[in-house]
Scaffold this motif. Structure first.
Motif, PDB file in Angstrom:
ATOM      1  N   THR A 123       0.846  -1.199   0.000  1.00 36.10           N
ATOM      2  CA  THR A 123       0.000   0.000   0.000  1.00 36.10           C
ATOM      3  C   THR A 123       0.880   1.247   0.000  1.00 36.10           C
ATOM      4  O   THR A 123       2.085   1.185   0.245  1.00 36.10           O
ATOM      5  CB  THR A 123      -0.918   0.011   1.236  1.00 36.10           C
ATOM      6  OG1 THR A 123      -0.101   0.010   2.422  1.00 36.10           O
ATOM      7  CG2 THR A 123      -1.815  -1.223   1.243  1.00 36.10           C
ATOM      8  N   GLU A 124       0.255   2.410  -0.254  1.00 38.23           N
ATOM      9  CA  GLU A 124       1.027   3.642  -0.371  1.00 38.23           C
ATOM     10  C   GLU A 124       1.670   4.061   0.947  1.00 38.23           C
ATOM     11  O   GLU A 124       2.634   4.819   0.954  1.00 38.23           O
ATOM     12  CB  GLU A 124       0.137   4.776  -0.901  1.00 38.23           C
ATOM     13  CG  GLU A 124      -0.266   4.580  -2.351  1.00 38.23           C
ATOM     14  CD  GLU A 124      -0.822   5.858  -2.976  1.00 38.23           C
ATOM     15  OE1 GLU A 124      -0.724   6.909  -2.315  1.00 38.23           O
ATOM     16  OE2 GLU A 124      -1.319   5.805  -4.116  1.00 38.23           O
ATOM     17  N   ASP A 125       1.113   3.595   2.067  1.00 36.62           N
ATOM     18  CA  ASP A 125       1.732   3.929   3.352  1.00 36.62           C
ATOM     19  C   ASP A 125       2.805   2.920   3.755  1.00 36.62           C
ATOM     20  O   ASP A 125       3.332   2.974   4.874  1.00 36.62           O
ATOM     21  CB  ASP A 125       0.677   4.048   4.448  1.00 36.62           C
ATOM     22  CG  ASP A 125      -0.083   2.744   4.653  1.00 36.62           C
ATOM     23  OD1 ASP A 125       0.221   1.747   3.954  1.00 36.62           O
ATOM     24  OD2 ASP A 125      -0.974   2.710   5.515  1.00 36.62           O
ATOM     25  N   GLY A 126       3.138   1.976   2.853  1.00 35.36           N
ATOM     26  CA  GLY A 126       4.215   1.033   3.107  1.00 35.36           C
ATOM     27  C   GLY A 126       3.784  -0.295   3.680  1.00 35.36           C
ATOM     28  O   GLY A 126       4.634  -1.163   3.938  1.00 35.36           O
ATOM     29  N   GLY A 127       2.511  -0.495   3.900  1.00 39.27           N
ATOM     30  CA  GLY A 127       2.037  -1.762   4.443  1.00 39.27           C
ATOM     31  C   GLY A 127       2.127  -2.886   3.412  1.00 39.27           C
ATOM     32  O   GLY A 127       1.930  -2.667   2.214  1.00 39.27           O
ATOM     33  N   LEU A 128       2.452  -4.111   3.871  1.00 42.66           N
ATOM     34  CA  LEU A 128       2.556  -5.264   2.973  1.00 42.66           C
ATOM     35  C   LEU A 128       1.765  -6.412   3.571  1.00 42.66           C
ATOM     36  O   LEU A 128       2.052  -6.890   4.674  1.00 42.66           O
ATOM     37  CB  LEU A 128       4.021  -5.678   2.778  1.00 42.66           C
ATOM     38  CG  LEU A 128       4.273  -6.874   1.854  1.00 42.66           C
ATOM     39  CD1 LEU A 128       3.809  -6.566   0.428  1.00 42.66           C
ATOM     40  CD2 LEU A 128       5.762  -7.239   1.840  1.00 42.66           C
ATOM     41  N   THR A 129       0.750  -6.860   2.855  1.00 41.05           N
ATOM     42  CA  THR A 129      -0.081  -7.983   3.297  1.00 41.05           C
ATOM     43  C   THR A 129      -0.242  -8.952   2.143  1.00 41.05           C
ATOM     44  O   THR A 129      -0.019  -8.610   0.975  1.00 41.05           O
ATOM     45  CB  THR A 129      -1.470  -7.505   3.751  1.00 41.05           C
ATOM     46  OG1 THR A 129      -2.130  -6.879   2.637  1.00 41.05           O
ATOM     47  CG2 THR A 129      -1.371  -6.510   4.890  1.00 41.05           C
ATOM     48  N   GLY A 130      -0.608 -10.196   2.488  1.00 46.76           N
ATOM     49  CA  GLY A 130      -0.820 -11.156   1.413  1.00 46.76           C
ATOM     50  C   GLY A 130      -0.892 -12.582   1.897  1.00 46.76           C
ATOM     51  O   GLY A 130      -1.189 -12.861   3.070  1.00 46.76           O
ATOM     52  N   ASP A 131      -0.590 -13.493   0.982  1.00 44.66           N
ATOM     53  CA  ASP A 131      -0.667 -14.927   1.255  1.00 44.66           C
ATOM     54  C   ASP A 131       0.728 -15.526   1.307  1.00 44.66           C
ATOM     55  O   ASP A 131       1.638 -15.114   0.574  1.00 44.66           O
ATOM     56  CB  ASP A 131      -1.474 -15.630   0.158  1.00 44.66           C
ATOM     57  CG  ASP A 131      -2.916 -15.144   0.098  1.00 44.66           C
ATOM     58  OD1 ASP A 131      -3.489 -14.894   1.172  1.00 44.66           O
ATOM     59  OD2 ASP A 131      -3.437 -14.984  -1.022  1.00 44.66           O
ATOM     60  N   LEU A 132       0.873 -16.519   2.165  1.00 50.85           N
ATOM     61  CA  LEU A 132       2.125 -17.251   2.302  1.00 50.85           C
ATOM     62  C   LEU A 132       1.838 -18.735   2.138  1.00 50.85           C
ATOM     63  O   LEU A 132       0.889 -19.258   2.728  1.00 50.85           O
ATOM     64  CB  LEU A 132       2.759 -16.962   3.674  1.00 50.85           C
ATOM     65  CG  LEU A 132       4.048 -17.689   4.052  1.00 50.85           C
ATOM     66  CD1 LEU A 132       4.885 -16.818   4.980  1.00 50.85           C
ATOM     67  CD2 LEU A 132       3.783 -19.024   4.741  1.00 50.85           C
ATOM     68  N   GLN A 133       2.651 -19.391   1.319  1.00 52.07           N
ATOM     69  CA  GLN A 133       2.530 -20.837   1.143  1.00 52.07           C
ATOM     70  C   GLN A 133       3.890 -21.496   1.383  1.00 52.07           C
ATOM     71  O   GLN A 133       4.926 -20.953   0.994  1.00 52.07           O
ATOM     72  CB  GLN A 133       2.052 -21.177  -0.268  1.00 52.07           C
ATOM     73  CG  GLN A 133       0.659 -20.654  -0.602  1.00 52.07           C
ATOM     74  CD  GLN A 133       0.245 -21.052  -1.996  1.00 52.07           C
ATOM     75  OE1 GLN A 133       0.448 -22.195  -2.417  1.00 52.07           O
ATOM     76  NE2 GLN A 133      -0.328 -20.117  -2.738  1.00 52.07           N
ATOM     77  N   LEU A 134       3.854 -22.644   2.020  1.00 56.79           N
ATOM     78  CA  LEU A 134       5.065 -23.424   2.271  1.00 56.79           C
ATOM     79  C   LEU A 134       4.879 -24.826   1.730  1.00 56.79           C
ATOM     80  O   LEU A 134       3.785 -25.399   1.826  1.00 56.79           O
ATOM     81  CB  LEU A 134       5.363 -23.523   3.777  1.00 56.79           C
ATOM     82  CG  LEU A 134       5.675 -22.248   4.539  1.00 56.79           C
ATOM     83  CD1 LEU A 134       5.742 -22.552   6.031  1.00 56.79           C
ATOM     84  CD2 LEU A 134       6.985 -21.657   4.065  1.00 56.79           C
ATOM     85  N   ARG A 135       5.938 -25.358   1.181  1.00 59.50           N
ATOM     86  CA  ARG A 135       5.960 -26.762   0.796  1.00 59.50           C
ATOM     87  C   ARG A 135       7.266 -27.359   1.305  1.00 59.50           C
ATOM     88  O   ARG A 135       8.351 -26.898   0.957  1.00 59.50           O
ATOM     89  CB  ARG A 135       5.863 -26.938  -0.723  1.00 59.50           C
ATOM     90  CG  ARG A 135       5.773 -28.395  -1.183  1.00 59.50           C
ATOM     91  CD  ARG A 135       5.712 -28.461  -2.705  1.00 59.50           C
ATOM     92  NE  ARG A 135       5.429 -29.802  -3.189  1.00 59.50           N
ATOM     93  CZ  ARG A 135       6.349 -30.745  -3.403  1.00 59.50           C
ATOM     94  NH1 ARG A 135       7.621 -30.474  -3.159  1.00 59.50           N
ATOM     95  NH2 ARG A 135       5.996 -31.939  -3.848  1.00 59.50           N
ATOM     96  N   LEU A 136       7.173 -28.383   2.160  1.00 53.37           N
ATOM     97  CA  LEU A 136       8.342 -28.928   2.826  1.00 53.37           C
ATOM     98  C   LEU A 136       8.451 -30.426   2.591  1.00 53.37           C
ATOM     99  O   LEU A 136       7.441 -31.140   2.558  1.00 53.37           O
ATOM    100  CB  LEU A 136       8.283 -28.659   4.335  1.00 53.37           C
ATOM    101  CG  LEU A 136       8.094 -27.196   4.760  1.00 53.37           C
ATOM    102  CD1 LEU A 136       6.636 -26.953   5.135  1.00 53.37           C
ATOM    103  CD2 LEU A 136       8.976 -26.856   5.938  1.00 53.37           C
ATOM    104  N   THR A 137       9.682 -30.886   2.457  1.00 51.45           N
ATOM    105  CA  THR A 137       9.938 -32.314   2.302  1.00 51.45           C
ATOM    106  C   THR A 137      11.128 -32.695   3.189  1.00 51.45           C
ATOM    107  O   THR A 137      11.854 -31.847   3.699  1.00 51.45           O
ATOM    108  CB  THR A 137      10.269 -32.676   0.840  1.00 51.45           C
ATOM    109  OG1 THR A 137      11.410 -31.909   0.415  1.00 51.45           O
ATOM    110  CG2 THR A 137       9.099 -32.380  -0.084  1.00 51.45           C
TER     111      THR A 137
END
Length: 677
Positions: free
Chosen positions: A452-466
């Motif tokens: 966002t313009e005020d510097g905020g960062l949001t979203g989705d996170l995915q992990l795949r582990l073996t």
């Protein structure tokens, strides 16, 4: 052992201990040399906080009419303190088995404190400040703290350790966490006892032995000296100090009796295998059992399918008590009835299931990484602390199995067991085997975020582990299942190695109870705001998996970097920027490796319409990096830190730039998670 010795002990009429020393020791109680008083640094170690001026042991196997045969060690140590960080060497503690005829006595200690005029005043340790407590049943601990410590002070202590256990003697170390000027061990043995000495280290000099003629029996005097020994300090990615510290150990090899017969203590690996087969706590625990037979007959399929099914039964339905070791205390009936057992008991249960199902399998024992490397040249069972099952099905690759944890897949052994060598403890075919750490361990992290313009960062996170990454994550997530949602979020944050102040909410976890499959985690995140300065903002695209500190602090290293197993870490981020903003002056691509190419790292950043994409991959292709490549590895990690802490500049533009084709980091970032790329 004492029964073996009685035959000739009763024949000794007069016993004269042999205590004469042919050469002066390097330090004497209370006498300081001019060198010890003036030394204030160690030339090759500017980080030294203290110097071990002398560390001397006078040891002997003794025969006396009162206690029989004992081992005695008089230990005298002297240390010069350089700064306050060296005070730790003045904290003394020693644990011993008092219920096995062991004692620590004749303790004395003193500190020489500089008086500011070139001399020292003596401060003695009071007996009231020496503590001797029972810490566990039969185990005592002696401890004290050196008095009046200060920079420039010299302290020394001395004690006598005595035990009735003479088969495996205490290990003497010539090295410590601070540099050592001289360390020396003297060892005197009567003619009746032959010991093998097990040396490790480049600084240890073996001095010529002396034959001593006594009134009633002769003795052999041995001496080992190490000078100018560098410090051995804690380092990341190591097994255990015991693998690298300069040391000597002793094992009784045989007893030469007065009647001319020899009692052989150290035999052969073949003999040890026979003895283990007949041992009630080892081989005899795998005798035929109707309850186990019933379980084995309940599974169907090919031998490979049966092996996996039986392994799943033990790892899933039985609980490990937490007790390790290679010997069992209970029989299989008790294990089956309680559905619980020690490491040895559950392994013997699995082996007996395989036996009933006609699956070829053998017990394998080894010394774990935390216990140190096994000594192959001498058949010493006490060095082993881990037991596994070795399955060798015709037409299939051999597999080592450990059924102690429900989250451990077939064919994966505990990380602590990845110590390269193991011994097949089977009387029909005892043998040493070598095995490599398995591949297949990987973590892929995908971030899809909106800035966002005020510097905020949001979203989705995915992990795949073996591999081992998946196992560790399953354990964390399972422990968090009974807790609150915040416990699960903390488990995911730890698994993703999320940056501080990144908030995570777990959406979905797939594969916790299916250890043969990859583990997948889906979550949402909120990252700390980026720095906004006028029409520019400075964004860190590494929300997770960022290496912000080099673990390899020291400039040199004399032993390998041991990662335990090969692995790959992949980080992919797709970040959408606010309308009217765009990334500018993106950092150049980074591609690095070390000469052997065992460790490689790449990082790329590329703009896309409305945002940017980031991709970083760290690959460790082998479990070890040798000391000769340590400087290159250290430099590589410095570059990784620089690459992953570098901010991306996002700038406001007057007009949206015309869309143009761009080179993307990945064709379709979400698929990278599925492919483990």
């Amino acid at each position: 052992m004492h029964r073996l010795l009685l035959a000739f002990l009763v024949a000794l009429v007069a016993l004269t201990p042999l205590v004469a020393e042919a050469q002066d020791p390097p330090i004497r109680w209370g006498r300081l040399s001019d060198t010890e008083k003036t030394i204030d640094s160690w030339p090759d170690d500017p980080d030294a906080s203290a110097i071990v001026l002398g560390d001397v042991g006078f040891s002997e196997v003794r025969i006396d009419g009162g206690r029989g045969v004992t081992f005695r060690l008089r230990h005298h140590k002297r240390v010069k303190v350089l700064d306050a960080d060296g005070y730790g060497l003045g904290e003394f503690s020693l644990r011993f088995r008092a219920d096995r005829g062991t004692d620590v006595r004749r303790i004395r200690a003193q500190t020489f404190v500089p008086d500011g005029e070139g001399d020292f005043r003596r401060v003695e340790l009071s007996g009231r400040d020496i503590f001797d407590d029972e810490v566990e049943d039969g185990i005592r601990e002696v401890r004290f703290s050196m008095p009046a410590l200060a920079p420039g002070a010299i302290f020394e202590y001395e004690y006598t350790y005595e035990t009735e256990s003479i088969t495996v003697l205490p290990t003497w170390t010539f090295q410590s966490e601070e540099p050592t000027l001289v360390s020396e061990l003297r060892f005197e043995t009567p003619q009746f006892f032959d010991y093998v000495s097990i040396l490790q280290g480049d600084h240890i000099e073996t001095m010529p032995q002396e034959q001593v003629n006594g009134m009633d029996f002769n003795a052999v005097k041995s001496r080992w000296v190490a000078r100018d020994v560098p410090a051995l300090r804690d380092e990341p990615y190591t097994t255990t100090e015991a693998d690298y510290i300069e040391r000597i150990g002793f094992q009784l090899s045989r007893v030469n009796r007065l009647d001319g017969f020899v009692d052989q203590v150290l035999t052969t690996w073949e003999t040890v295998a026979q003895e283990l087969r007949d041992n009630a706590s080892f081989g005899r625990r795998m005798e035929r059992n109707p309850r186990v037979r019933e379980i084995a007959e309940s599974v169907e399929g090919t031998p490979a399918e049966k092996a996996r099914a039986l392994y799943d039964i033990v790892r899933r339905d039985y609980v490990w008590t937490g007790r390790g070791g290679i010997f069992a205390e209970r029989d299989l009936d008790d294990v089956v009835q309680t559905k619980s057992g020690s490491e040895a008991e559950l392994t013997f249960l699995l082996l007996e299931m395989f036996e009933e199902a006609g699956i070829p399998a053998q017990p394998v024992i080894l010394s774990g990484r935390s216990n140190g490397r096994a000594i192959r040249q001498y058949p010493i069972v006490s060095q082993f602390d881990t037991i596994l099952a070795l399955v060798q099905i015709p037409g299939e690759a051999p597999e080592l199995l450990s059924p102690l944890n429900r989250h451990r897949p077939y064919g994966q052994i505990p990380e602590d067991a990845l110590n390269e060598n193991a011994w097949i403890a089977d009387a029909d075919g005892p043998a040493w085997i070598a095995f490599d750490a398995p591949g297949g361990t990987a973590t892929t992290t995908f971030i899809s975020g909106t800035l966002t313009e005020d510097g905020g960062l949001t979203g989705d996170l995915q992990l795949r582990l073996t591999g081992y990454d998946a196992f560790d994550a399953r354990v964390r997530l399972s422990e968090a299942e009974s807790g609150s949602p915040s416990d699960a979020a903390e488990a995911v944050e730890e698994t993703a190695d999320a940056e501080e102040d990144v908030e995570i909410d777990v959406v979905e976890v797939i594969g916790v109870d299916t250890p043969e499959e990859p583990l997948s985690v889906k979550a949402t995140f909120v990252a700390p705001s980026a720095e906004v300065v006028g029409d520019e903002m400075y964004v860190s695209p590494f929300v997770a998996m960022q290496l912000d500190e080099n673990p390899f602090e020291r400039e040199t290293r004399t032993f390998p970097v041991d990662f335990a197993y090969p692995f790959t870490r992949t980080y992919v981020a797709d970040i959408t920027v606010p309308e009217g903003w765009e990334p500018i002056d993106l950092p150049d691509p980074v591609q690095m490796t070390i000469p052997s190419r065992v460790v490689t790292y790449t990082r790329t950043m590329a703009p896309r319409p409305g945002g940017l994409q980031v991709r970083a991959v760290l690959t460790v292709a082998a479990s070890k990096v040798q000391p000769v490549e340590y400087p290159a590895l250290r430099d590589l990690y410095d570059e990784i830190v620089a690459a992953e802490t570098e901010a991306v500049v996002i700038a406001r533009v007057a007009e949206a730039a015309a869309e143009a084709p761009v080179d993307e980091v990945t064709d379709e970032a979400p698929e990278a998670v599925e492919d483990g790329q």
